[in-house]
Write a protein that holds these residues in place. Structure first.
Motif, PDB file in Angstrom:
ATOM      1  N   LEU A  42      14.406  17.133   0.626  1.00 32.60           N
ATOM      2  CA  LEU A  42      12.957  16.842   0.359  1.00 32.60           C
ATOM      3  C   LEU A  42      12.551  17.266  -0.980  1.00 32.60           C
ATOM      4  CD1 LEU A  42      10.313  16.141   1.470  1.00 32.60           C
ATOM      5  CD2 LEU A  42       9.785  18.427   2.267  1.00 32.60           C
ATOM      6  N   LEU A  43      13.337  18.178  -1.542  1.00 30.33           N
ATOM      7  CA  LEU A  43      12.917  18.673  -2.926  1.00 30.33           C
ATOM      8  C   LEU A  43      13.404  17.325  -3.859  1.00 30.33           C
ATOM      9  CD1 LEU A  43      11.645  21.410  -3.679  1.00 30.33           C
ATOM     10  CD2 LEU A  43      13.913  22.034  -4.322  1.00 30.33           C
ATOM     11  N   ARG A  44      14.440  16.866  -3.528  1.00 31.68           N
ATOM     12  CA  ARG A  44      14.734  15.678  -4.245  1.00 31.68           C
ATOM     13  C   ARG A  44      13.829  14.550  -4.203  1.00 31.68           C
ATOM     14  NH1 ARG A  44      18.363  16.088  -8.756  1.00 31.68           N
ATOM     15  NH2 ARG A  44      18.882  18.109  -8.290  1.00 31.68           N
ATOM     16  N   GLU A  45      13.353  14.416  -2.898  1.00 35.09           N
ATOM     17  CA  GLU A  45      12.584  13.448  -2.807  1.00 35.09           C
ATOM     18  C   GLU A  45      11.026  13.748  -3.431  1.00 35.09           C
ATOM     19  OE1 GLU A  45      12.480  11.138   0.908  1.00 35.09           O
ATOM     20  OE2 GLU A  45      14.293  11.110   0.136  1.00 35.09           O
ATOM     21  N   PHE A  46      10.689  14.731  -3.580  1.00 33.45           N
ATOM     22  CA  PHE A  46       9.549  15.128  -4.421  1.00 33.45           C
ATOM     23  C   PHE A  46       9.700  14.534  -5.579  1.00 33.45           C
ATOM     24  CE2 PHE A  46       7.657  18.212  -1.434  1.00 33.45           C
ATOM     25  CZ  PHE A  46       6.354  18.039  -1.707  1.00 33.45           C
ATOM     26  N   SER A  47      10.719  14.611  -6.337  1.00 35.68           N
ATOM     27  CA  SER A  47      10.705  14.172  -7.753  1.00 35.68           C
ATOM     28  C   SER A  47      10.628  12.646  -7.825  1.00 35.68           C
ATOM     29  CB  SER A  47      12.114  14.701  -8.439  1.00 35.68           C
ATOM     30  OG  SER A  47      13.218  14.045  -7.707  1.00 35.68           O
ATOM     31  N   GLN A 101       8.949  11.076  -5.484  1.00 37.57           N
ATOM     32  CA  GLN A 101       7.659  10.496  -5.082  1.00 37.57           C
ATOM     33  C   GLN A 101       6.877  11.878  -4.840  1.00 37.57           C
ATOM     34  OE1 GLN A 101       8.248   8.767  -1.393  1.00 37.57           O
ATOM     35  NE2 GLN A 101       6.200   7.706  -1.175  1.00 37.57           N
ATOM     36  N   PRO A 102       6.018  12.198  -5.935  1.00 38.40           N
ATOM     37  CA  PRO A 102       5.432  13.407  -5.719  1.00 38.40           C
ATOM     38  C   PRO A 102       4.270  13.660  -4.938  1.00 38.40           C
ATOM     39  CG  PRO A 102       5.641  12.894  -8.315  1.00 38.40           C
ATOM     40  CD  PRO A 102       6.011  11.625  -7.037  1.00 38.40           C
ATOM     41  N   ASP A 103       3.750  12.494  -4.506  1.00 40.37           N
ATOM     42  CA  ASP A 103       2.758  12.649  -3.523  1.00 40.37           C
ATOM     43  C   ASP A 103       3.086  12.232  -1.967  1.00 40.37           C
ATOM     44  OD1 ASP A 103       3.079  10.156  -3.710  1.00 40.37           O
ATOM     45  OD2 ASP A 103       1.161   9.326  -4.275  1.00 40.37           O
ATOM     46  N   LEU A 124      -0.135  19.908  -2.244  1.00 39.87           N
ATOM     47  CA  LEU A 124      -0.343  18.584  -1.759  1.00 39.87           C
ATOM     48  C   LEU A 124      -1.291  18.457  -0.748  1.00 39.87           C
ATOM     49  CD1 LEU A 124       1.136  15.952  -2.397  1.00 39.87           C
ATOM     50  CD2 LEU A 124       2.680  16.224  -0.585  1.00 39.87           C
ATOM     51  N   ALA A 125      -1.225  19.442   0.142  1.00 43.33           N
ATOM     52  CA  ALA A 125      -2.302  19.526   1.252  1.00 43.33           C
ATOM     53  C   ALA A 125      -3.744  19.404   0.578  1.00 43.33           C
ATOM     54  CB  ALA A 125      -2.069  20.589   2.226  1.00 43.33           C
ATOM     55  N   GLN A 141      -4.693  17.942  -2.180  1.00 42.08           N
ATOM     56  CA  GLN A 141      -4.802  16.718  -2.545  1.00 42.08           C
ATOM     57  C   GLN A 141      -5.172  15.767  -1.467  1.00 42.08           C
ATOM     58  OE1 GLN A 141      -2.211  15.400  -5.694  1.00 42.08           O
ATOM     59  NE2 GLN A 141      -1.340  17.717  -5.705  1.00 42.08           N
ATOM     60  N   ARG A 142      -4.550  15.786  -0.458  1.00 39.58           N
ATOM     61  CA  ARG A 142      -4.310  14.871   0.543  1.00 39.58           C
ATOM     62  C   ARG A 142      -4.895  15.308   1.862  1.00 39.58           C
ATOM     63  NH1 ARG A 142       0.912  11.973   1.708  1.00 39.58           N
ATOM     64  NH2 ARG A 142      -0.192  11.588   3.440  1.00 39.58           N
ATOM     65  N   SER A 143      -6.027  15.308   2.135  1.00 36.21           N
ATOM     66  CA  SER A 143      -6.628  15.762   3.371  1.00 36.21           C
ATOM     67  C   SER A 143      -5.965  15.062   4.495  1.00 36.21           C
ATOM     68  CB  SER A 143      -8.140  15.878   3.188  1.00 36.21           C
ATOM     69  OG  SER A 143      -8.489  14.382   3.265  1.00 36.21           O
ATOM     70  N   ASP A 144      -5.476  14.100   4.633  1.00 40.68           N
ATOM     71  CA  ASP A 144      -4.940  13.483   5.793  1.00 40.68           C
ATOM     72  C   ASP A 144      -3.406  13.817   5.968  1.00 40.68           C
ATOM     73  OD1 ASP A 144      -3.933  12.335   3.234  1.00 40.68           O
ATOM     74  OD2 ASP A 144      -3.064  10.627   4.436  1.00 40.68           O
ATOM     75  N   LEU A 145      -2.847  14.820   5.430  1.00 41.60           N
ATOM     76  CA  LEU A 145      -1.699  15.313   5.459  1.00 41.60           C
ATOM     77  C   LEU A 145      -1.632  16.380   6.296  1.00 41.60           C
ATOM     78  CD1 LEU A 145       1.592  14.972   4.371  1.00 41.60           C
ATOM     79  CD2 LEU A 145       0.861  16.849   2.903  1.00 41.60           C
ATOM     80  N   LYS A 146      -0.643  16.567   7.300  1.00 45.46           N
ATOM     81  CA  LYS A 146      -0.663  17.847   8.149  1.00 45.46           C
ATOM     82  C   LYS A 146       0.530  18.698   8.041  1.00 45.46           C
ATOM     83  CE  LYS A 146      -4.164  16.469  10.815  1.00 45.46           C
ATOM     84  NZ  LYS A 146      -5.428  17.278  11.031  1.00 45.46           N
ATOM     85  N   LEU A 147       0.410  19.939   7.865  1.00 41.15           N
ATOM     86  CA  LEU A 147       1.286  20.709   7.431  1.00 41.15           C
ATOM     87  C   LEU A 147       1.674  21.715   8.538  1.00 41.15           C
ATOM     88  CD1 LEU A 147       2.223  20.076   4.710  1.00 41.15           C
ATOM     89  CD2 LEU A 147       1.180  22.220   3.887  1.00 41.15           C
TER      90      LEU A 147
END
Length: 948
Positions: A417-422, A424-426, A455-456, A458-464
């Motif tokens: 996931l950390l790699r994915e972040f780089s 696609q940061p959002d 990220l959460a 910035q993105r209120s639609d994201l659930k954590l």
DNA sequence: GAGCACTGC
């Protein structure tokens, strides 16, 4: 005094002359240190710690610094960082109190707010932490109100401004409060109190008498948290796992009446009294009733499993909480889920979310710390959902991407996931992120926490969703702005815990305890937790001897060792069926604590110890040390006895040791390891302000400084602290930055193919060669063949790989040459991956297998800080350091006579002595060619005038 | 002449 030089000027000017090679960011850090120091001595100590030794000059510098800092502080009336910590603590405490107040006053009347219904509705068994559910529910609701208010005011802000903001927010409340509801009125009242308290506090700490503020109980004078007292304080507070564990332990200790001493044993095992008289084995412990599920829940589970025979999903504990869980996720952006193994959270939660339609907005990502877990969980979920693995449900791990465009539920390793972040940061194509096994606190999960927290916002639609085993829940909740906690029971049978104060060597005790269980206890397998291979082999031998000695007087005992380095086929033997009346004993390392679950274990023997890796940034040296395990680990280990039925756990330490000596949780990995690659990763993600980066537990300043310096030296950062082109490229490779640098440099020296192999071989740790005890001489000989010509360990590794390749990657060849096929296959995978990345980066894959000097020069391009010079004594001194080290005896260079004068090494390790591992001879003039920015001619001439 | 807990990209 006119024109008083600023702290920063002082630091950068004077200090730069001492830190001859220093990055501007390092200067920033040094300034930060001096801001927090209480005296000139403290600054000197810190600087000395960081390896800056300038004698008297630096002492006077420190005095200057201190003076100017205190003047500045006096002028601004500013407080040091520790005061900030205190103030934040006060705020936090106030907030907690405030929540209590609201919750209590809420009880008096029928509060009928729309949001309040959220989780106080219709779920009788819903456990939201703590004993008084109704009250807690209401508190959770109000927490949400608070968070909303706080969020509304501060999105996207970091810790630095936090205090100021909090105060500002409170101010806003008061000004805005025109039409107040009952809750708001209370908030208003309380906020005013907080403001006043803060004002008083500021006056107090800013006062001229220099008085020191002390917290009443849980905090020491430094504002830092004393773990033990904190633990006590936490248990007195309202919520959380602390209380649960603590009170449970207390309860057990108080209730303990039944003795499990020699008296009982004699009755149970008369036949063996000769073998087990008191002098041989004495168990001083208490039989503790153990941990059991809440009766109501147990009944419900039983009922459900009976009702839904054949429907595994519905018989899982979490099924009972499905509606509640979905409700909480709907109402909150972040949710902490506490659930022990066996509760079904990993497989069920993503499915529930999928069924509830979350995947229409984007993917559900669930991270796991281990590859096997990510794969097997995905496979199971695919079966449960009746889809093909890789379609709707998939997994993504290194070397294996089993997902497609259709995939909506994706299991992956945390590193992935950390790699994915780089790239696609959002993470905009994903709607839910679930971080599973968060309590393990791997470096990757820790970084992910910070990233998703941001990220959460910035993105209120994201659930954590943060899911963890019990102990840390409160900490996670605090970190994620007081996110609510949902607790789900696991399938856990009661485990009786017995303590045994060790009298003999711990290994003797382990043997005695094993035999004791074997002869006195009901059938059921035994799991013994030990520190490492050596201990395991010793205990195995001792046990075999005992068993042989007592012969048929005892039932058969089948012994299996278990550790990660054990060949896979031998590992698999722990699952072999055993004859009736026999008993299985598994002697295991930590591998059995998390990675491997063994069915049928009813008895656990816990040595209370484990080997823990640590890294010292000061000496750049890693080591493995035997350490006390944490309370959390101890609970985890004990729990292994209660998976299939009630069990028993013998702890080879005193209850007092558990209570007072053991930490609640293990030090998170990020504070125990070299963080260069972490820093590079963060840089690549565009994060620059590390000092204020919101780590859950920040790494030390010292390791941060070392990391920045190294990256600067490697050319990954420029003098402004920005990532360079090379730095960006380096971050692409899944390697230690020194290895990445060497790889990139290889093109220039025309040997990219060769260096790629070496990088791959070096990154699969030290598990390439193995030498079984009985065949050591042969193994040594086999290894020597690759070292022919004293070419050095790096080239030897290259030869090993190429020879293996010539045999078409044969496993038989590995066996003949005492080489671990597992490691070689891994090296091949890594190499293939590196090759793809090199091609992608447009680096030419040139080859020149015969120019060994060119290869070594490429190696030096990444490892020029790792240079050792031969001293008269036969030991080596690190060129940019003070340590004296030796060539590791396993290195081919160790027996080369005369000793090579200049060597490059891969790493330093502290075992019995301080050693350099993986060593090759180099020429000093290469240093000036490759790293003129790092070494000065003068400096080198000191050691070897004629060679330059 | 010594020794490798466990993961991960």
């Amino acid at each position: 005094m006119p024109n008083e030089p600023s702290v920063k000027t002082l630091v950068s000017e004077k200090l730069m002359s001492f830190l001859r090679f220093s990055h501007p960011l390092v200067v920033q850090y040094t300034a930060a240190i001096s801001q927090n120091a209480n005296s000139p001595e403290e600054i000197v100590d810190k600087l000395l710690e960081y390896g800056v030794d300038g004698g008297d000059a630096i002492r006077s510098l420190a005095a200057d610094l201190f003076l100017s800092v205190s003047r500045k502080a006096a002028a601004q009336g500013s407080n040091s960082r520790r005061d900030e910590v205190k103030k934040n603590e006060i705020l936090a405490r106030k907030q907690r109190q405030y929540r209590l107040i609201v919750a209590e006053s809420d009880e008096d009347k029928d509060h009928d707010s729309g949001t309040g219904v959220a989780y106080s509705s219709n779920f009788a068994t819903g456990v939201v932490v703590g004993e008084d559910n109704n009250k807690k529910k209401r508190m959770a609701t109000d927490d949400r109100e608070v968070i909303r208010a706080l969020r509304k005011k501060s999105r996207q802000e970091y810790l630095k401004k936090r205090e100021k903001e909090k105060l500002q927010q409170l101010d806003d409340w008061i000004v805005e409060g025109l039409e107040l509801s009952e809750v708001e009125r209370l908030m208003y009242k309380h906020n005013k109190e907080i403001l006043e308290a803060n004002k008083k506090f500021s006056e107090y700490v800013g006062g001229s008498d220099g008085g020191e503020y002390r917290f009443p109980e849980a905090y020491d004078g430094d504002g830092l948290i004393d773990q033990r007292r904190r633990f006590g304080a936490a248990s007195k507070r309202d919520t959380g796992g602390f209380e649960k564990l603590e009170s449970w332990e207390d309860h057990q200790l108080q209730k303990a009446t039944v003795k499990f001493g020699s008296k009982n044993r004699k009755r149970e095992a008369d036949d063996y009294q000769l073998l087990f008289d008191d002098s041989l084995y004495k168990l001083e412990g208490q039989l503790l009733p153990g941990k059991s599920l809440d009766d109501e829940i147990t009944q419900k589970l039983d009922y459900v499993s009976k009702k839904h025979i054949g429907d595994g999903r519905k018989s899982l504990p979490i099924y009972q909480f499905k509606d509640k869980l979905l409700q909480m996720i709907r109402d909150n952006q972040v949710l902490v889920i506490v659930g022990e193994t066996g509760s079904g959270k990993t497989t069920q939660v993503p499915q529930y979310l999928h069924e509830a339609g979350y995947t229409k907005q984007g993917k559900i990502i669930c991270t796991q710390p281990r590859r096997v877990a990510a794969m097997s969980v995905a496979a199971r979920v695919a079966v449960e959902m009746g889809v093909k693995l890789g379609h709707e449900v998939g997994f993504k791990i290194r070397f294996e991407d089993c997902t497609s465009e259709k995939t909506v539920v994706e299991y992956m390793t945390d590193g992935m996931l950390l790699r994915e972040f780089s790239s696609q940061p959002d993470l905009k194509n994903c709607s839910v992120i679930m971080v599973d096994e968060a309590h393990e606190r791997t470096v990757s999960t820790d970084i992910i926490f910070s990233l998703v927290k941001d990220l959460a916002r910035q993105r209120s639609d994201l659930k954590l969703l943060i899911s963890s085993a019990t102990l840390d829940a409160e900490k996670f909740s605090d970190y994620f702005d007081c996110a609510p906690i949902l607790e789900i029971p696991g399938r856990q049978y009661p485990v009786d815990i017995l303590y045994k104060q060790p009298v003999d060597e711990i290994l003797e005790e382990a043997v005695a305890a094993t035999l004791h269980i074997h002869v006195t206890q009901q059938p059921g397998d035994i799991l013994v937790f030990l520190t490492g291979q050596e201990d395991i082999e010793t205990v195995e031998e001792m046990l075999r001897e005992k068993v042989k000695h007592y012969g048929s007087k005892m039932g058969e005992l089948i012994i299996h060792p278990l550790f990660a380095n054990l060949p896979t086929e031998l590992q698999a033997r722990i699952f072999d069926p055993i004859p009736e009346k026999a008993r299985k004993v598994i002697l295991a390392t930590n591998i059995a604590e998390t990675s491997l679950t063994i069915e049928g274990i009813r008895y656990v023997i816990d040595s209370g110890l484990c080997k823990l890796s640590s890294y010292s940034p000061r000496t750049d040296m890693g080591s493995l040390q035997v350490t006390d395990i944490s309370k959390a680990s101890a609970m985890q280990r004990a729990g292994r006895a209660g998976r299939t039925g009630p069990g028993k756990c013998i702890r080879l330490y005193a209850p007092d040791h558990f209570q007072n000596q053991m930490e609640d949780n293990c030090v998170p990995e990020i504070q125990r390891s070299d963080i260069v690659s972490v820093v590079l990763t963060l840089k690549a993600l565009g994060i620059n302000d590390f000092k204020n980066f919101d780590f859950m537990d920040p790494p030390s300043d010292e390791s941060m400084i070392k990391a920045l310096e190294l990256l600067y030296a490697l050319g990954a950062l420029n003098s402004k602290g920005d990532l360079t082109r090379i730095g960006k490229l380096m971050a692409e490779f899944p390697l230690d930055p020194k290895l990445s640098r060497m790889l990139i440099a290889a093109e220039k020296y025309g040997c990219a193919e060769e260096v790629m192999t070496i990088a791959a071989m070096l990154s699969v740790d030290n598990a390439i060669f193995y030498s079984p005890k009985n065949l050591q001489a042969m193994a040594e000989n086999a290894k020597k063949r690759f070292e022919d010509g004293d070419v050095g360990d790096h080239i030897a590794l290259l030869r090993v790989y190429n020879s293996w390749k010539e045999t078409d990657f044969s496993s038989g060849w590995c066996r003949e040459n005492f080489i671990q096929a597992r490691s070689m296959k891994r090296a091949r995978d890594v190499r293939d991956q590196l090759m793809n990345l090199m091609e992608k980066a447009g680096i030419e894959l040139n080859s020149n297998p015969n120019d060994l000097d060119a290869i070594k020069k490429a190696i030096m391009s990444g490892f020029f800080p790792h240079i050792g010079i031969l001293q008269g004594s036969g030991s080596y001194r690190i060129l940019k350091g003070l340590q004296n080290v030796q060539i590791h005896p396993k290195s081919g260079m160790a027996r080369v006579q005369p000793n090579p004068r200049w060597v490059v090494f891969h790493e330093l390790v502290l075992t019995r002595k301080e050693y350099m591992r993986h060593v090759s001879e180099v020429k000093p003039k290469w240093l000036l060619e490759i790293a003129p920015h790092y070494y000065e001619r003068k400096e080198l001439e000191k050691f070897f005038p004629r060679l330059l």
